[in-house]
Write a protein that holds these residues in place. Structure first.
Motif, PDB file in Angstrom:
ATOM      1  N   VAL A 132       0.862  -1.186   0.000  1.00 45.16           N
ATOM      2  CA  VAL A 132       0.000   0.000   0.000  1.00 45.16           C
ATOM      3  C   VAL A 132       0.899   1.237   0.000  1.00 45.16           C
ATOM      4  O   VAL A 132       1.833   1.331   0.805  1.00 45.16           O
ATOM      5  CB  VAL A 132      -0.923   0.016   1.228  1.00 45.16           C
ATOM      6  CG1 VAL A 132      -1.804   1.275   1.230  1.00 45.16           C
ATOM      7  CG2 VAL A 132      -1.786  -1.240   1.259  1.00 45.16           C
ATOM      8  N   LEU A 182      -5.323  -8.628  -4.807  1.00 48.45           N
ATOM      9  CA  LEU A 182      -5.781  -7.762  -3.722  1.00 48.45           C
ATOM     10  C   LEU A 182      -7.203  -8.107  -3.302  1.00 48.45           C
ATOM     11  O   LEU A 182      -7.493  -8.228  -2.103  1.00 48.45           O
ATOM     12  CB  LEU A 182      -5.710  -6.301  -4.169  1.00 48.45           C
ATOM     13  CG  LEU A 182      -6.142  -5.249  -3.145  1.00 48.45           C
ATOM     14  CD1 LEU A 182      -5.245  -5.297  -1.918  1.00 48.45           C
ATOM     15  CD2 LEU A 182      -6.116  -3.859  -3.777  1.00 48.45           C
ATOM     16  N   VAL A 233      -2.512   0.310  -4.259  1.00 48.39           N
ATOM     17  CA  VAL A 233      -1.782  -0.923  -3.955  1.00 48.39           C
ATOM     18  C   VAL A 233      -1.056  -1.334  -5.232  1.00 48.39           C
ATOM     19  O   VAL A 233      -1.683  -1.565  -6.268  1.00 48.39           O
ATOM     20  CB  VAL A 233      -2.713  -2.044  -3.484  1.00 48.39           C
ATOM     21  CG1 VAL A 233      -1.914  -3.311  -3.188  1.00 48.39           C
ATOM     22  CG2 VAL A 233      -3.494  -1.607  -2.250  1.00 48.39           C
ATOM     23  N   SER A 237       5.340   3.884   1.918  1.00 52.01           N
ATOM     24  CA  SER A 237       4.750   2.563   2.102  1.00 52.01           C
ATOM     25  C   SER A 237       3.983   2.519   3.419  1.00 52.01           C
ATOM     26  O   SER A 237       4.481   2.971   4.463  1.00 52.01           O
ATOM     27  CB  SER A 237       5.847   1.496   2.103  1.00 52.01           C
ATOM     28  OG  SER A 237       5.309   0.233   2.391  1.00 52.01           O
ATOM     29  N   LEU A 245      -0.363 -10.381   0.859  1.00 47.73           N
ATOM     30  CA  LEU A 245      -0.273  -9.657  -0.403  1.00 47.73           C
ATOM     31  C   LEU A 245       0.916 -10.108  -1.270  1.00 47.73           C
ATOM     32  O   LEU A 245       1.317  -9.401  -2.191  1.00 47.73           O
ATOM     33  CB  LEU A 245      -0.181  -8.151  -0.132  1.00 47.73           C
ATOM     34  CG  LEU A 245      -1.403  -7.533   0.564  1.00 47.73           C
ATOM     35  CD1 LEU A 245      -1.194  -6.046   0.795  1.00 47.73           C
ATOM     36  CD2 LEU A 245      -2.668  -7.780  -0.251  1.00 47.73           C
TER      37      LEU A 245
END
Length: 311
Positions: free
Chosen positions: A189, A227, A259, A276, A284
């Motif tokens: 992210v 995701l 993302v 980040s 992920l």
């Protein structure tokens, strides 16, 4: 099943088949060399076998055909009348085999003169350029065309025979394709430094990420598929864009969180254009795969490119 059957005896020619009745090309080439040189020893040297092996092969051919082909004497080797006739037939067979080989080589040359690659965006932008440069060093005469799109479009191009090799980022491999994992990737992210999430002290919960409108790739993207699966669903997109570069640019401009692949944002993170945001409760990580049509294992330049991705 017997041990002989298990080791592939079904690949031997059936007693009634042409392959069982007709000598192999190596034996015919040896017979032609004997006819031309008048010596079994000289013929053996020309075809690259020992003289005992050449004698054995001639005797085996005589048993197979049921006629004597060569008279051997201290002065050399001479074809029998039957041997002279068989030699004429052998010459035609060998010439036909040479034509067959030349045709097959022409097909290989045509195949090797081009390579059609289809790749999902992240791989096309951040990994393929290096692989293709390495391939060009090995095959400077191979023309490469690259079709970039999402993982779904890559599969469609392969199944339509519009690409020889593909690269995808999704969780699943569509029916009709085979695959191999070539690398691993991590989705992260990211936000602009001015976004409130950039100042968080605690990791972002997976449920909060799922409930937040995000800058997303379009449906069919491998990134979006991973995701959505990891979070069990997504909120309605804040913005939906068709390339990794566009998503990244929108995040840098502080349009919202996104993302993206860790591969895609290394430079922006290093320059502090993006930050980040840690996430807990969501897996992920993802595999990056090479894919091709089932039953069409990569050959020629496609096989060499595949080897480079795993080197």
């Amino acid at each position: 099943m017997s041990s002989m059957e298990e080791h592939g005896s079904d690949h031997r020619p059936a007693p009634g088949s042409l392959a069982h009745r007709v000598p192999d090309l190596g034996a015919l080439e040896l017979l032609l060399a004997v006819a031309r040189l008048g010596s079994l020893g000289a013929a053996a040297r020309e075809v690259g076998v020992s003289q005992p092996a050449a004698s054995s092969r001639i005797r085996s051919m005589e048993r197979q055909l049921g006629v004597a082909l060569v008279d051997r004497s201290p002065r050399g080797s001479r074809l029998t009348d039957a041997g002279a006739l068989v030699t004429d037939w052998a010459r035609r067979v060998v010439e036909a085999a040479e034509a067959f080989d030349a045709g097959a080589q022409a097909l290989r040359d045509r195949r090797d003169s081009r390579l059609r690659v289809a790749a999902s965006m992240t791989i096309a932008e951040y990994l393929l350029p290096g692989w293709l440069l390495a391939l060009r060093a090995e095959r400077p005469d191979t023309a490469v065309s690259l079709l970039a799109g999402n993982s779904t479009s890559v599969a469609e191009r392969l199944l339509a025979d519009e690409a020889d090799l593909g690269f995808v980022e999704g969780l699943t491999v569509p029916s009709g394709l085979d695959s191999v994992v070539i690398a691993h990737d991590q989705l992260i992210v990211v936000t602009a430094p001015a976004h409130p999430w950039a100042r968080r002290r605690k990791p972002l919960a997976a449920a909060e990420l799922a409930a937040t409108p995000l800058i997303l790739r379009e449906e069919g993207s491998g990134t979006r598929q991973v995701l959505e699966t990891a979070l069990g669903g997504l909120a309605r997109p804040l913005i939906e864009l068709s390339s990794t570069t566009a998503v990244k640019a929108a995040a840098v401009s502080n349009a919202g969180p996104a993302v993206l692949s860790e591969l895609a944002v290394r430079e922006e993170l290093a320059m502090r254009r993006l930050v980040s945001v840690p996430v807990e409760g969501a897996a992920l990580a993802r595999d990056l795969r090479a894919v091709w049509r089932t039953g069409h294992r990569p050959a020629g330049p496609a096989r060499e490119l595949l080897a480079l991705t795993r080197g």
